[in-house]
Design a protein around this motif. Structure first.
Motif, PDB file in Angstrom:
ATOM      1  N   GLY A 146     -27.749  -7.090 -33.377  1.00 18.15           N
ATOM      2  CA  GLY A 146     -27.419  -6.775 -34.617  1.00 18.15           C
ATOM      3  C   GLY A 146     -26.301  -7.579 -35.182  1.00 18.15           C
ATOM      4  N   PHE A 147     -25.145  -7.254 -34.601  1.00 16.84           N
ATOM      5  CA  PHE A 147     -23.915  -7.561 -35.429  1.00 16.84           C
ATOM      6  C   PHE A 147     -23.504  -9.133 -35.059  1.00 16.84           C
ATOM      7  N   LEU A 148     -24.437  -9.856 -34.260  1.00 15.83           N
ATOM      8  CA  LEU A 148     -24.316 -11.200 -34.462  1.00 15.83           C
ATOM      9  C   LEU A 148     -25.234 -11.916 -35.585  1.00 15.83           C
ATOM     10  N   GLU A 149     -26.270 -11.131 -35.950  1.00 13.26           N
ATOM     11  CA  GLU A 149     -27.057 -11.584 -36.898  1.00 13.26           C
ATOM     12  C   GLU A 149     -26.152 -11.631 -38.215  1.00 13.26           C
ATOM     13  N   ARG A 150     -25.299 -10.744 -38.473  1.00 14.22           N
ATOM     14  CA  ARG A 150     -24.385 -10.650 -39.596  1.00 14.22           C
ATOM     15  C   ARG A 150     -23.610 -11.990 -39.923  1.00 14.22           C
ATOM     16  N   PHE A 151     -23.172 -12.330 -38.935  1.00 16.55           N
ATOM     17  CA  PHE A 151     -22.024 -13.587 -38.659  1.00 16.55           C
ATOM     18  C   PHE A 151     -22.951 -14.910 -38.753  1.00 16.55           C
ATOM     19  N   ALA A 152     -24.158 -14.907 -37.854  1.00 16.17           N
ATOM     20  CA  ALA A 152     -24.867 -16.368 -37.789  1.00 16.17           C
ATOM     21  C   ALA A 152     -26.349 -16.094 -38.040  1.00 16.17           C
ATOM     22  N   PRO A 153     -26.904 -15.565 -39.018  1.00 14.10           N
ATOM     23  CA  PRO A 153     -28.494 -15.279 -39.077  1.00 14.10           C
ATOM     24  C   PRO A 153     -29.379 -16.366 -38.940  1.00 14.10           C
ATOM     25  N   GLN A 154     -28.763 -17.506 -39.242  1.00 18.27           N
ATOM     26  CA  GLN A 154     -29.565 -18.716 -38.980  1.00 18.27           C
ATOM     27  C   GLN A 154     -29.526 -19.452 -37.634  1.00 18.27           C
ATOM     28  N   LEU A 155     -28.595 -19.027 -36.968  1.00 18.59           N
ATOM     29  CA  LEU A 155     -28.357 -19.500 -35.440  1.00 18.59           C
ATOM     30  C   LEU A 155     -29.245 -18.592 -34.676  1.00 18.59           C
ATOM     31  N   LEU A 156     -29.492 -17.474 -34.920  1.00 17.02           N
ATOM     32  CA  LEU A 156     -30.398 -16.521 -34.359  1.00 17.02           C
ATOM     33  C   LEU A 156     -31.598 -16.187 -34.970  1.00 17.02           C
ATOM     34  N   SER A 157     -32.211 -17.281 -35.246  1.00  8.88           N
ATOM     35  CA  SER A 157     -33.654 -17.032 -35.774  1.00  8.88           C
ATOM     36  C   SER A 157     -34.424 -18.351 -35.619  1.00  8.88           C
ATOM     37  N   ARG A 158     -35.690 -18.053 -35.759  1.00  9.96           N
ATOM     38  CA  ARG A 158     -36.532 -19.422 -35.528  1.00  9.96           C
ATOM     39  C   ARG A 158     -37.740 -19.122 -36.466  1.00  9.96           C
ATOM     40  N   LYS A 159     -38.158 -20.250 -36.973  1.00 11.50           N
ATOM     41  CA  LYS A 159     -39.444 -20.281 -37.881  1.00 11.50           C
ATOM     42  C   LYS A 159     -40.546 -19.968 -37.121  1.00 11.50           C
ATOM     43  N   VAL A 160     -41.611 -19.239 -37.657  1.00 12.93           N
ATOM     44  CA  VAL A 160     -43.049 -18.897 -36.807  1.00 12.93           C
ATOM     45  C   VAL A 160     -43.642 -18.921 -37.917  1.00 12.93           C
ATOM     46  N   TRP A 161     -45.340 -19.116 -37.270  1.00 16.63           N
ATOM     47  CA  TRP A 161     -46.365 -19.113 -38.131  1.00 16.63           C
ATOM     48  C   TRP A 161     -47.192 -17.656 -38.255  1.00 16.63           C
ATOM     49  N   VAL A 162     -47.067 -17.253 -39.154  1.00 20.40           N
ATOM     50  CA  VAL A 162     -47.471 -15.594 -39.052  1.00 20.40           C
ATOM     51  C   VAL A 162     -48.903 -15.608 -39.821  1.00 20.40           C
ATOM     52  N   VAL A 163     -49.840 -14.809 -39.209  1.00 25.77           N
ATOM     53  CA  VAL A 163     -51.023 -14.502 -39.907  1.00 25.77           C
ATOM     54  C   VAL A 163     -51.299 -12.969 -39.871  1.00 25.77           C
ATOM     55  N   VAL A 164     -51.988 -12.241 -40.819  1.00 21.93           N
ATOM     56  CA  VAL A 164     -52.385 -10.951 -40.802  1.00 21.93           C
ATOM     57  C   VAL A 164     -54.027 -11.072 -41.134  1.00 21.93           C
ATOM     58  N   LEU A 165     -54.859 -10.491 -40.085  1.00 25.75           N
ATOM     59  CA  LEU A 165     -55.997 -10.388 -40.555  1.00 25.75           C
ATOM     60  C   LEU A 165     -56.704  -9.320 -39.798  1.00 25.75           C
ATOM     61  N   PRO A 166     -58.131  -9.059 -40.253  1.00 27.48           N
ATOM     62  CA  PRO A 166     -58.861  -7.920 -39.567  1.00 27.48           C
ATOM     63  C   PRO A 166     -58.991  -8.300 -37.984  1.00 27.48           C
ATOM     64  N   CYS A 167     -59.414  -7.270 -37.395  1.00 25.01           N
ATOM     65  CA  CYS A 167     -59.715  -7.255 -35.997  1.00 25.01           C
ATOM     66  C   CYS A 167     -61.286  -7.246 -35.856  1.00 25.01           C
ATOM     67  N   GLY A 168     -61.816  -7.651 -34.719  1.00 24.61           N
ATOM     68  CA  GLY A 168     -63.281  -7.333 -34.622  1.00 24.61           C
ATOM     69  C   GLY A 168     -63.458  -5.948 -34.172  1.00 24.61           C
ATOM     70  N   SER A 169     -64.809  -5.544 -34.460  1.00 24.27           N
ATOM     71  CA  SER A 169     -65.379  -4.342 -34.278  1.00 24.27           C
ATOM     72  C   SER A 169     -66.660  -4.044 -33.717  1.00 24.27           C
ATOM     73  N   ARG A 170     -66.963  -3.019 -33.054  1.00 23.42           N
ATOM     74  CA  ARG A 170     -68.242  -2.950 -32.338  1.00 23.42           C
ATOM     75  C   ARG A 170     -69.060  -2.110 -33.481  1.00 23.42           C
ATOM     76  N   ASN A 171     -68.565  -1.219 -34.404  1.00 23.53           N
ATOM     77  CA  ASN A 171     -68.930  -0.541 -35.292  1.00 23.53           C
ATOM     78  C   ASN A 171     -68.563  -0.773 -36.930  1.00 23.53           C
ATOM     79  N   LEU A 172     -69.407  -1.912 -37.349  1.00 25.98           N
ATOM     80  CA  LEU A 172     -68.725  -2.633 -38.438  1.00 25.98           C
ATOM     81  C   LEU A 172     -68.813  -1.617 -39.594  1.00 25.98           C
ATOM     82  N   ALA A 173     -69.489  -0.441 -39.915  1.00 22.87           N
ATOM     83  CA  ALA A 173     -69.266   0.390 -40.964  1.00 22.87           C
ATOM     84  C   ALA A 173     -67.931   1.063 -40.954  1.00 22.87           C
TER      85      ALA A 173
END
Length: 427
Positions: A146-173
C-alpha cells in the motif's frame, strides 16, 4: 398415431440433409419438431451441432422449435450447450436472440459459458457474456504494498477486462447469484480470476479522492483485489462497476433469456426488455442483500441517490429471498405519483401458549432440516448429487465435490481422503 410419428421422424431426417423446403412442407402437413432419436437429440440439437446447418437451425426456430429443450444422458445439455461446445458463435447468437437460457446447467453442472471457456472459444465467450453481463469494461487492477501505491500507482497497476454476470443454477426459480470474472484482455477465453460476489465483501471507493478504488475481498479464498478506473478522469466507470456488483444492470440488452421458468419451457412471449431488465435487478439484488455482510447498507445508500425508480423497487423487495414475477407489474405502477397507502396493523391477540410455540418450532426445524439435507453443503445452491468414496458421505453436488477432490481437501464432512466421487440418483 403411427402416421404422425412417421412424419415427425421424416422431418428429423430432413435436417441431416439440410433440406429446408422439405422441413417447411412437412411442418405444414402437421409434422412435429420435437421428435427424439435414440441418442436423445431433437432436430434443433442436430442443427446446432453442425456449422453447415445454421440456416436449418434458423428455420426450425422460426417454425416453433423449443430453444431450451434438454438432452439428457452422457452428452447432456440444451442446443446452446452443444453450439457453445463446438465454437459455433453464429449459432450461439441465433439461439440467444430467440430466448435461449444461458444459465441452465447440464448434468455435469456446466453452463454453455463454462464449456466455451474450457474449449477456448473466445468469440462464444464474448457473445454469451455480452448477452448476460451487468457490466463489462476496462478497469485498472492495483497491486503491491500500500505505501508504494501512494507514490507510483501507475507503475503498480495493470489494465484488466472485467465482467460482472449471473452464475448458472440448477434451480432457476431462485434469485440469481453474481460472479466477477477478470481477464487479462478481451482476447482471452479463460479468466485469470473469478470471484463469487455473494461470498465476498465490497468496500466502495471514496470518489472524492483523486484516484478512488474499490476493494473486493473473498474471505473463503483469501483473495483481495483492488480495482480503479482505467483512466483517472473516468470515475463513472468505477461507479457503474460498483452498482453492477450490487445487482443493478449497467449494460442494456435487447432481451434477457432467464425468467423464472423451468429449463424446458419456451420463452415467455411478449415480455418487453425493460420488464426483463427490471426483473433481473430485483432477483439478483434480493439474493445479494440476503447473503452479503455489507450489501444491505451499501445498496440502500446507492439506490437512494443514483438508482432509477425501477431499481428502487428492487431495493424495497430485498427483505425476501424470492421475487414473484407476477407481482412486479402492480408493484411498479405509477411509482412516485400515487399516494402512499400504509398497511393496517393487526391488533388481534396472539396465542403464545407453550403447545402452540412448540408446534411452530418443530415445524420450522423440520423445514430447516429438509432444506439443509437437500442442498449442497458447499455452494448451498445445487442439490445433493454425489457421494465421497470410501467414507460414503453424500455432501454436495458433483461440481463442488470434483473441485474438492482435485484440490485434495478431503471429504467436507469427515475430512477423510477422497478416492472417487460417484453420482447418486434419487428416485
Amino acid at each position: 398415431m403411427g402416421q404422425q410419428t412417421s412424419k415427425d421422424q421424416l422431418l428429423f431426417q430432413q435436417v441431416n440433409y439440410g433440406n429446408i423446403e422439405g422441413i417447411k412442407a412437412l411442418r405444414t402437413q402437421g409434422a412435429g419438431l420435437e421428435w427424439i432419436d435414440s441418442e436423445g437429440k431433437t432436430a434443433l440439437i442436430v442443427a446446432c451441432m453442425n456449422p453447415q446447418l445454421y440456416n436449418v437451425a434458423k428455420t426450425l426456430i422460426e417454425l416453433g422449435a423449443n430453444v431450451n429443450v434438454y438432452r439428457p444422458g452422457r452428452h447432456a445439455g440444451t442446443p446452446l450447450h452443444h453450439a457453445a461446445k463446438r465454437g459455433l458463435d453464429q449459432t450461439v447468437k441465433l439461439l440467444l436472440s430467440h430466448g435461449a437460457n444461458a444459465l441452465i446447467m447440464n448434468d455435469d453442472c456446466n453452463t454453455p459459458l463454462d464449456l466455451a471457456r474450457a474449449k477456448g472459444f473466445v468469440n462464444v465467450v464474448r457473445a454469451i457474456e455480452s448477452h448476460l453481463c451487468l457490466f463489462a469494461g476496462w478497469l485498472r487492477e492495483q497491486y503491491g504494498p500500500g505505501f508504494l501505491e501512494r507514490f507510483a500507482p501507475q507503475l503498480l497497476s495493470r489494465k484488466v477486462w472485467v465482467v460482472v454476470l449471473p452464475c448458472g443454477s440448477r434451480n432457476l426459480a431462485r434469485p440469481f447469484k453474481l460472479e466477477l470474472a477478470i481477464y487479462t484482455s478481451p482476447q482471452d477465453a479463460q479468466p485469470s480470476m473469478t470471484i463469487q460476489l455473494w461470498k465476498a465483501n465490497l468496500e466502495e471507493p471514496n470518489f472524492n479522492q483523486p484516484d478512488p478504488a474499490a476493494i473486493i475481498s473473498d474471505i473463503s479464498k483469501s483473495t483481495r483485489i483492488k480495482l480503479a478506473p482505467a483512466i483517472e478522469s473516468e470515475k463513472h466507470q468505477l461507479q457503474r462497476f460498483c452498482s453492477a456488483c450490487k445487482g443493478i444492470p449497467q449494460v442494456m440488452h435487447p432481451s434477457f433469456p432467464f425468467g423464472n421458468q423451468p429449463p424446458t419451457a419456451p420463452p415467455t412471449a411478449g415480455a418487453s426488455s425493460a420488464e426483463d431488465d427490471e426483473l433481473l435487478a430485483m432477483a439478483i439484488s434480493a439474493s445479494l442483500q440476503s447473503v452479503t455482510h455489507e450489501g444491505a447498507s451499501n445498496a440502500d445508500t446507492y439506490l437512494g441517490s443514483e438508482a432509477s425508480p425501477s431499481t428502487s423497487t428492487a431495493s424495497s423487495s430485498n427483505s425476501s429471498n424470492h421475487v414473484e414475477p407476477h407481482k412486479k407489474g402492480a408493484a411498479n405502477a405509477d411509482i412516485g405519483t400515487s399516494p402512499i397507502i400504509y398497511p393496517s396493523i393487526d391488533t388481534s391477540p396472539i396465542d403464545l401458549s407453550s403447545s402452540t410455540v412448540d408446534a411452530l418450532t418443530g415445524e420450522a426445524n423440520a423445514k430447516e432440516g429438509e432444506e439443509t439435507t437437500s442442498s449442497c453443503t458447499i455452494c448451498l445452491d445445487a442439490p445433493l448429487e454425489g457421494a465421497c468414496v470410501p467414507c460414503g458421505h453424500m455432501a454436495g453436488c458433483m461440481r463442488c465435490l470434483n473441485e474438492i477432490k482435485a484440490k485434495s481437501w478431503g471429504c467436507p464432512v469427515c475430512r477423510s481422503r477422497i478416492d472417487q466421487i460417484i453420482r447418486i440418483y434419487a428416485v
